[in-house]
Design an enzyme around this catalytic site. Structure first.
Site, short mmCIF file in Angstrom:
data_model
loop_
_atom_site.label_atom_id
_atom_site.label_comp_id
_atom_site.label_asym_id
_atom_site.label_seq_id
_atom_site.Cartn_x
_atom_site.Cartn_y
_atom_site.Cartn_z
N TRP A 100 0.83 -1.21 0.00
CA TRP A 100 0.00 0.00 0.00
C TRP A 100 0.85 1.25 0.00
CZ3 TRP A 100 -3.99 -1.95 -1.80
CH2 TRP A 100 -4.44 -3.21 -1.38
N ASP A 167 -1.93 6.38 6.78
CA ASP A 167 -2.95 5.49 6.22
C ASP A 167 -3.21 4.42 7.28
OD1 ASP A 167 -4.42 3.52 4.98
OD2 ASP A 167 -3.02 3.18 3.33
N LYS A 191 -13.00 -2.46 7.17
CA LYS A 191 -12.32 -3.48 7.95
C LYS A 191 -12.76 -3.45 9.42
CE LYS A 191 -8.34 -2.98 4.88
NZ LYS A 191 -8.31 -4.28 4.22
#
Length: 356
Positions: A100, A167, A191
């Site tokens: 990511w 993030d 999530k």
């Protein structure tokens, strides 16, 4: 019977939230219509919208220094929006700890920015969090707090003079966070805090000046969303409704401190199962950097598919490792109970007895 869902995301939701959403799906609070059917400009929806923002700030203990933005495009769109909005004319610095951050770095490079990799664990297949020192004069310092694929997590964020960007998609709303040097904190909510389709971001208000001073398309400009309280265009209304229910659930559990205590117990139980398996199960991440959310481990390659198959037969899904890393991965987000993780551990011990 409901399965025990160890998927990395979208992930399992608290059953009581699903049941409340089911109850209100066709008739929201006895009003004769669904929350999905009404305008985002109505007082009924605005109440949900603004409550969700305030509860999110309450959970993290934030005051008026931060704006809560509801954004679309997933966390991945932020890989481009962050440099578009927050880069100045200097260096944007990144700690590269997984796929990511690699994607975020790529988007900043596509925009032609001066990107510096301040630290990386790529050479060891991202199995640890590297020490990083960001330059004081950097436009911003960027990290990913938790890595779903490799199972690593920052235990403490780096202290920086440069604005820190985090993030937090994979450990969003899983623990208290020190915001003292965080300028922008964001994540996809699917999530730990809701369903796919919504990204939540906390932006320090002084950072909005950077957006205001740039020529950026309106929908990609943080200032646009802040000035319009995230109602510039039609937001993902049902996702915000579900997010609001999740905020209520988290507060009901006792807030992020209690959630974190439970997450520590779950992770400790599962990592003990791996560590005391005499090498049958092998964790990917260094012990000091292990994630509390995503537990990635390996077994004999010939047994991986069998493990996943037998786990599914035992009522557990989502355990196949990511295609990049392989192996097994158990994501033990907020909604997973201690008893459900215990069920996985008991299965793992029995599986080891059969095939060791």
């Amino acid at each position: 019977m409901r399965k025990i869902n160890f998927s990395a995301g979208p992930s399992t939701l608290p059953l009581e939230i699903l049941e409340q959403a089911q109850k209100e799906l066709c008739d929201y609070q006895g009003k004769g219509y669904s929350i999905m059917e009404i305008s985002h400009r109505t007082k009924v929806f605005e109440e949900v919208h603004f409550q969700a923002q305030e509860k999110a700030k309450e959970l993290y203990g934030l005051g008026q220094d931060y704006e809560v933005l509801f954004l679309q495009g997933g966390a991945s769109l932020q890989f481009a929006m962050i440099p578009m909005n927050l880069a100045l004319n200097g260096v944007c610095e990144y700690a590269n700890t997984g796929i990511w951050t690699k994607k975020a770095i790529k988007e900043a490079q596509i925009l032609g920015l001066n990107v510096k990799i301040a630290a990386s664990s790529q050479e060891s297949n991202f199995n640890f969090i590297p020490d990083v020192k960001f330059s004081d004069e950097a436009d911003y310092a960027y990290i990913c707090s938790n890595n779903t694929i490799y199972g690593t997590q920052y235990k403490h964020y780096p202290k920086t003079k440069a604005p820190l960007i985090v993030d937090a998609s994979s450990d969003f709303f899983s623990q208290k966070v020190d915001f003292s040097n965080i300028a922008f904190f964001y994540g996809g909510v699917q999530k730990n805090a809701g369903i796919s389709g919504l990204t939540c971001a906390f932006i320090r208000k002084d950072m909005l000046q950077r957006s205001q001073n740039k020529k950026i398309p309106s929908m990609l400009n943080y200032a646009t969303h802040a000035q319009n309280q995230s109602l510039f265009n039609t937001p993902p209304t049902f996702a915000i409704y579900m997010f609001n229910l999740e905020m209520d659930w988290l507060l009901k559990q006792g807030g992020l401190e209690k959630i974190h205590e439970n997450n520590l117990k779950k992770a400790s139980m599962l990592y003990d199962c791996i560590d005391f398996s005499e090498g049958f199960y092998k964790g990917h991440a260094h012990k000091k950097d292990r994630s509390l959310m995503n537990v990635s481990f390996n077994i004999n390659e010939d047994l991986e598919l069998l493990f996943v198959k037998e786990a599914e037969e035992a009522g557990m899904i989502g355990l196949k490792g990511h295609r990049i890393l392989g192996g097994i991965r158990a994501s033990i987000y907020n909604a997973l109970s201690l008893e459900q993780v215990k069920t996985l551990c008991e299965f793992m011990k029995e599986f080891q007895k059969k095939y060791a």
